[in-house]
Motif scaffolding. Sequence first.
Motif, PDB file in Angstrom:
ATOM      1  N   HIS A   6       4.891 -12.789 -16.745  1.00 34.11           N
ATOM      2  CA  HIS A   6       5.387 -11.766 -17.673  1.00 34.11           C
ATOM      3  C   HIS A   6       6.595 -11.073 -17.069  1.00 34.11           C
ATOM      4  O   HIS A   6       6.620 -10.780 -15.872  1.00 34.11           O
ATOM      5  CB  HIS A   6       4.294 -10.725 -17.953  1.00 34.11           C
ATOM      6  N   ALA A  23      -0.228 -11.610 -14.977  1.00 30.70           N
ATOM      7  CA  ALA A  23      -0.848 -10.393 -15.521  1.00 30.70           C
ATOM      8  C   ALA A  23      -1.723  -9.704 -14.488  1.00 30.70           C
ATOM      9  O   ALA A  23      -1.870  -8.486 -14.496  1.00 30.70           O
ATOM     10  CB  ALA A  23      -1.671 -10.742 -16.761  1.00 30.70           C
ATOM     11  N   ARG A  24      -2.310 -10.481 -13.569  1.00 33.80           N
ATOM     12  CA  ARG A  24      -3.248  -9.864 -12.636  1.00 33.80           C
ATOM     13  C   ARG A  24      -2.557  -9.193 -11.444  1.00 33.80           C
ATOM     14  O   ARG A  24      -3.243  -8.717 -10.536  1.00 33.80           O
ATOM     15  CB  ARG A  24      -4.238 -10.899 -12.120  1.00 33.80           C
ATOM     16  N   LEU A  26      -1.415  -6.472  -9.341  1.00 31.74           N
ATOM     17  CA  LEU A  26      -1.625  -5.023  -9.283  1.00 31.74           C
ATOM     18  C   LEU A  26      -0.288  -4.335  -9.019  1.00 31.74           C
ATOM     19  O   LEU A  26       0.583  -4.899  -8.342  1.00 31.74           O
ATOM     20  CB  LEU A  26      -2.621  -4.680  -8.173  1.00 31.74           C
ATOM     21  N   VAL A  61      -1.294   8.385  -9.824  1.00 29.45           N
ATOM     22  CA  VAL A  61      -2.260   7.370 -10.259  1.00 29.45           C
ATOM     23  C   VAL A  61      -2.517   6.422  -9.095  1.00 29.45           C
ATOM     24  O   VAL A  61      -1.722   6.336  -8.162  1.00 29.45           O
ATOM     25  CB  VAL A  61      -1.738   6.546 -11.463  1.00 29.45           C
ATOM     26  N   ARG A  62      -3.645   5.699  -9.182  1.00 27.13           N
ATOM     27  CA  ARG A  62      -3.956   4.682  -8.182  1.00 27.13           C
ATOM     28  C   ARG A  62      -3.195   3.397  -8.522  1.00 27.13           C
ATOM     29  O   ARG A  62      -3.474   2.780  -9.549  1.00 27.13           O
ATOM     30  CB  ARG A  62      -5.451   4.369  -8.212  1.00 27.13           C
ATOM     31  N   CYS A  64      -3.559   0.604  -7.179  1.00 31.70           N
ATOM     32  CA  CYS A  64      -4.459  -0.553  -7.075  1.00 31.70           C
ATOM     33  C   CYS A  64      -5.316  -0.723  -8.321  1.00 31.70           C
ATOM     34  O   CYS A  64      -6.044  -1.702  -8.433  1.00 31.70           O
ATOM     35  CB  CYS A  64      -5.348  -0.453  -5.843  1.00 31.70           C
ATOM     36  N   LEU A  65      -5.281   0.247  -9.247  1.00 33.18           N
ATOM     37  CA  LEU A  65      -6.085   0.139 -10.470  1.00 33.18           C
ATOM     38  C   LEU A  65      -5.211  -0.038 -11.705  1.00 33.18           C
ATOM     39  O   LEU A  65      -5.644   0.184 -12.828  1.00 33.18           O
ATOM     40  CB  LEU A  65      -6.983   1.374 -10.642  1.00 33.18           C
ATOM     41  N   LEU A  66      -3.951  -0.401 -11.487  1.00 40.59           N
ATOM     42  CA  LEU A  66      -3.047  -0.619 -12.612  1.00 40.59           C
ATOM     43  C   LEU A  66      -2.424  -1.985 -12.461  1.00 40.59           C
ATOM     44  O   LEU A  66      -2.032  -2.376 -11.360  1.00 40.59           O
ATOM     45  CB  LEU A  66      -1.914   0.415 -12.584  1.00 40.59           C
ATOM     46  N   PHE A  67      -2.266  -2.696 -13.578  1.00 39.01           N
ATOM     47  CA  PHE A  67      -1.540  -3.952 -13.553  1.00 39.01           C
ATOM     48  C   PHE A  67      -0.073  -3.667 -13.872  1.00 39.01           C
ATOM     49  O   PHE A  67       0.220  -2.927 -14.810  1.00 39.01           O
ATOM     50  CB  PHE A  67      -2.135  -4.934 -14.563  1.00 39.01           C
ATOM     51  N   VAL A  69       2.073  -5.357 -15.323  1.00 46.96           N
ATOM     52  CA  VAL A  69       2.451  -5.777 -16.671  1.00 46.96           C
ATOM     53  C   VAL A  69       2.203  -4.683 -17.707  1.00 46.96           C
ATOM     54  O   VAL A  69       2.869  -4.629 -18.737  1.00 46.96           O
ATOM     55  CB  VAL A  69       1.700  -7.086 -17.038  1.00 46.96           C
ATOM     56  N   THR A  70       1.286  -3.763 -17.416  1.00 48.59           N
ATOM     57  CA  THR A  70       0.978  -2.709 -18.392  1.00 48.59           C
ATOM     58  C   THR A  70       1.995  -1.568 -18.345  1.00 48.59           C
ATOM     59  O   THR A  70       1.918  -0.645 -19.143  1.00 48.59           O
ATOM     60  CB  THR A  70      -0.429  -2.108 -18.165  1.00 48.59           C
ATOM     61  N   LEU A  71       2.922  -1.616 -17.387  1.00 52.39           N
ATOM     62  CA  LEU A  71       3.809  -0.468 -17.175  1.00 52.39           C
ATOM     63  C   LEU A  71       5.252  -0.739 -17.572  1.00 52.39           C
ATOM     64  O   LEU A  71       6.152   0.003 -17.166  1.00 52.39           O
ATOM     65  CB  LEU A  71       3.748  -0.047 -15.700  1.00 52.39           C
ATOM     66  N   ASP A 175       8.999   5.442 -24.029  1.00 52.98           N
ATOM     67  CA  ASP A 175       9.018   4.002 -23.836  1.00 52.98           C
ATOM     68  C   ASP A 175      10.434   3.465 -23.901  1.00 52.98           C
ATOM     69  O   ASP A 175      11.227   3.869 -24.735  1.00 52.98           O
ATOM     70  CB  ASP A 175       8.141   3.303 -24.874  1.00 52.98           C
TER      71      ASP A 175
END
Lengths: 194, 279
Positions: A6, A23-24, A26, A61-62, A64-67, A69-71, A175
């Motif tokens: 991505h 996607a995975r 972190l 934020v952590r 290590c708990l966010l991908f 690709v989501t940002l 965004d």
Amino acid sequence: MTEDLHDVRLIVNGVHRELRVPARRLLSDALRHDLGLTGTHVGCEHGVCGACTVLVDGAPVRACLLFAVTLDGHEVTTVEGLTRDDGSLGPVQQAFAECHGLQCGFCTPGFLTTITAGIRANPDPTHEEAREIVAGNLCRCTGYQNIVAAVERAAEIAREDVPGDVPAPASPPQDGQLGVEDRTEDQATTGLGG
Amino acid sequence: MKPAPFAYVRPGTLAEAVAALAADPGAKVLAGGQSLVPLLNMRLAAPTALVDINAIPGLDEITAEAGGVRIGALVRHAAVLASPLVRRVQPLLHLALDNVAHATIRNRGTTVGSLVHADAAGEMPVVLRLLGGSLDVVGPDGPRTIPVEELYVGPLESTVRHDEVAVSAFVPGLAAHAGVAFEELARRQGDYALAGVAAVVEGDVVRAGFLSVSDLPTVVDLSGVAAEDMADLALASLDPVGDIHASADYRAQLVRVMTPRVVATAREHARTRTQGGTR
Ligand SMILES: Cc1cc2nc3c(=O)[nH]c(=O)nc-3n(C[C@H](O)[C@H](O)[C@H](O)COP(=O)(O)OP(=O)(O)OC[C@H]3O[C@@H](n4cnc5c(N)ncnc54)[C@H](O)[C@@H]3O)c2cc1C
Ligand code: FES
Ligand code: FES
């Protein structure tokens, strides 16, 4: 299985960066491996230790708990982004140096980002509030006393600071278009460490 | 550790999200990720796809509704905790949220995600159970409302189906003359509780909810029970479990100590509200 990649655009410490990641990936690994910003440390990788804490759109934020690709389109501030424009230590970093807020330094990047946001939200914390600001971060060396002292000292430095000298709080996220001025790659990576 | 590979979709509408879930039995919803991503990192879960609901508009609102407050699926714990509306309409939600994780986790984790995740050690499931709220979900057959009495069926198991997206939770408000209280013991503020108690007192009706004691969020009716008998009655409905953090006996002891104290605080809260205060 070949993994899909991505395209992700991030604004990291004021610099537009583009990466291509599965996607995975972190956020912590995207910063360290893909962007070479190894200041963000990884301890537990399940949200408990706080070493990986970064600011996303100004909020801690952590990583290590966010991908990553989501940002897409969001703004990330790492420890490398906490120095002043001239490359000297920012208020929280300076306070850690003055108060001996670190020993091995492994936990330090997460404390610095957390405290940066904490004293922005509460510029004059009481001793109790200073403890509360760092309650979600673990340190195995210091015993915390000097870290709490550094929170109070950092708030003091930031309050005395000439306005505009402190790394500016991130503008509210929108965004895609984020009102952040571009900085050159060079400036943004000064202070890249360990 | 790192998560196993998965496909990623970020739908812009609820219908697309439901379709993506229905198309892949191994797919999972990604909300704040504060419970799901640790499971992925430790490879305790390995979904084939993640359906990221964070780009769906309209799910990030807290709204006043007749008899209570509605919380959208993308409202973060931090926003619920900071909401004056929530505090006024249902102070117990505010009290309990202050104990949910650390501020950094609350910046990302969602209150609705916490309800769906169905952890008996979490504050939100037992609070909703005690207040009698409900969860609105949307699936391939359209929307439905799940009353909280029908929501929790086992450890980490809710009746939200695999192809449903929870869109909001309804939390009933506090009646004018009622009072609430919440207390938990954790090793550090923000850690998961070793045990916790919430109580609502309304006239002669006294009810208490227990978290992190049994493996389901549990509510016990303590109406008309003397303070010294409350813990025995509660423990008859609870099955304290032991783990590395606390033994079953220690959890039972915490129930003994906290239950009468929390009920007394809720009574006092009801008394001050009845005497004209709104707090
Ligand atoms: C260090 C740490 C400490 C914590 N301490 C506490 C604590 O003390 N108390 C506490 O209660 N929690 C605690 N948490 C968990 C936190 O509250 C989570 O945010 C919350 O449990 C889940 O919300 P989420 O939005 O992050 O959900 P996610 O992690 O994204 O999802 C959790 C689960 O729910 C499902 N899901 C989420 N939203 C929906 C939806 N809208 N529709 C359908 N399915 C959905 C997901 O598929 C997944 O199975 C802690 C977490 C960490 C990392
Ligand atoms: S590495 Fe992210 S919290 Fe420990
Ligand atoms: S200084 Fe070593 S872990 Fe904090």
